[in-house]
Motif scaffolding. Structure first.
Motif, PDB file in Angstrom:
ATOM      1  N   LEU A 254      36.684  37.054  43.059  1.00 32.66           N
ATOM      2  CA  LEU A 254      36.867  38.495  43.259  1.00 32.66           C
ATOM      3  C   LEU A 254      35.827  39.299  42.494  1.00 32.66           C
ATOM      4  N   ALA A 255      35.564  38.895  41.249  1.00 31.36           N
ATOM      5  CA  ALA A 255      34.575  39.603  40.445  1.00 31.36           C
ATOM      6  C   ALA A 255      33.185  39.473  41.055  1.00 31.36           C
ATOM      7  N   SER A 257      32.365  38.813  44.210  1.00 32.83           N
ATOM      8  CA  SER A 257      32.295  39.535  45.485  1.00 32.83           C
ATOM      9  C   SER A 257      32.201  41.041  45.261  1.00 32.83           C
ATOM     10  N   GLY A 258      33.001  41.546  44.313  1.00 32.50           N
ATOM     11  CA  GLY A 258      32.950  42.971  44.018  1.00 32.50           C
ATOM     12  C   GLY A 258      31.610  43.393  43.441  1.00 32.50           C
ATOM     13  N   GLY A 261      29.091  43.276  46.263  1.00 38.25           N
ATOM     14  CA  GLY A 261      29.351  44.367  47.191  1.00 38.25           C
ATOM     15  C   GLY A 261      28.924  45.718  46.642  1.00 38.25           C
ATOM     16  N   ALA A 262      29.117  45.944  45.343  1.00 39.82           N
ATOM     17  CA  ALA A 262      28.700  47.208  44.744  1.00 39.82           C
ATOM     18  C   ALA A 262      27.190  47.380  44.820  1.00 39.82           C
TER      19      ALA A 262
END
Length: 281
Positions: A254-255, A257-258, A261-262
């Motif tokens: 999750l970290a 990917s986030g 993505g940012a």
């Protein structure tokens, strides 16, 4: 047997739904739904196979078990996230990419640095992290500072090489035009060459998002305080607490990917004019 039959039916249903969604490639909702359906199908099939085949928890826990452990370990996971992703990975990422960007501008102005530093950089980028991490841990201590140092080394050269390549993207005719306007080096750099280099700069930044988290986690295997994703994974494997290991993997996924993505969203806003961004919604 009922679990295996359920898994087969779920896989068939997911296949059918995604086949229908693939018929609408221009539909934004279909584009978003397809990976969600595929991921949910994989998780459901995973759950069915674990219970249907009687796989032991120490080998592969079911997603439901991982979810329960995740919910019951939020305080531990949050502390590990702060230690590894924020203090180690993000700090090292900002320092490494920032210094690499400034170094790229210096390399662009100096043939000596371009011919001397870049080959050394390619050599250093090939160094294995498992050989470099224990050295940096001994130099900078067992806390997050040594993990940030590992991340700096890992992201520096990919960012440097991409930025140097990007600064050479403006062609001779464009540079000649700037000279006819009496533009100096810094004016040309800010108004022509840096904008042209932005796709390459963001390519280096996106590569660095992956390397940063990997570097920080791996570095914790060679010494860390009693907190951090790498530390938790290492100790949990020793205790055969694989559900907690998988919970940490979920946090890392999750970290990462986030983070990626940012950076991709910022890239889209900055390089909206570039052909690679045209046609995206």
């Amino acid at each position: 047997m009922s679990w295996l039959i359920a898994g087969a039916l779920i896989w068939a249903a997911g296949w059918w739904i995604n086949t229908r969604l693939a018929r609408h490639p221009q539909n934004t909702a279909a584009q978003l739904a397809a990976p969600i359906v595929f991921g949910a199908t994989l998780i459901a099939v995973w759950e069915c196979l674990v219970w249907g085949l009687g796989i032991k928890l120490a080998l592969l826990p079911a997603p439901s078990v991982i979810a329960v452990t995740f919910a019951n370990s939020l305080n531990i996971l949050w502390g590990d996230f702060l230690q590894t992703a924020i203090k180690g990975a993000l700090t090292g990422y900002i320092l490494g990419c920032g210094v690499a960007f400034l170094t790229a501008i210096a390399v662009d102005r100096s043939d000596f640095l371009k011919r001397g530093l870049l080959p050394v950089g390619n050599f250093a980028a090939a160094l294995p992290i498992i050989g470099l991490a224990p050295i940096l841990v001994m130099w900078f201590g067992f806390d997050w500072q040594s993990k940030a140092a590992v991340v700096v080394v890992m992201v520096f050269f990919p960012m440097l090489v991409n930025t140097v390549q990007g600064l050479s993207e403006a062609d001779a005719m464009q540079r000649d035009l700037m000279r006819t306007y009496a533009a100096g080096y810094w004016t040309t750099l800010l108004k022509l060459r840096l904008p042209a280099a932005m796709p390459f700069v963001f390519n280096g930044l996106k590569i660095g998002t992956t390397l940063a988290l990997i570097g920080a986690i791996v570095a914790e295997f060679f010494g860390s305080p009693i907190q951090g994703m790498g530390f938790r994974i290492s100790t949990s494997v020793g205790r055969l607490a694989m559900d907690l290991v998988w919970a940490e993997i979920v946090v890392a996924a999750l970290a990462g990917s986030g983070f990626y993505g940012a950076v991709a969203l910022i890239e889209r806003a900055v390089t909206f004019w570039h052909p690679s961004q045209r046609g995206r919604t």
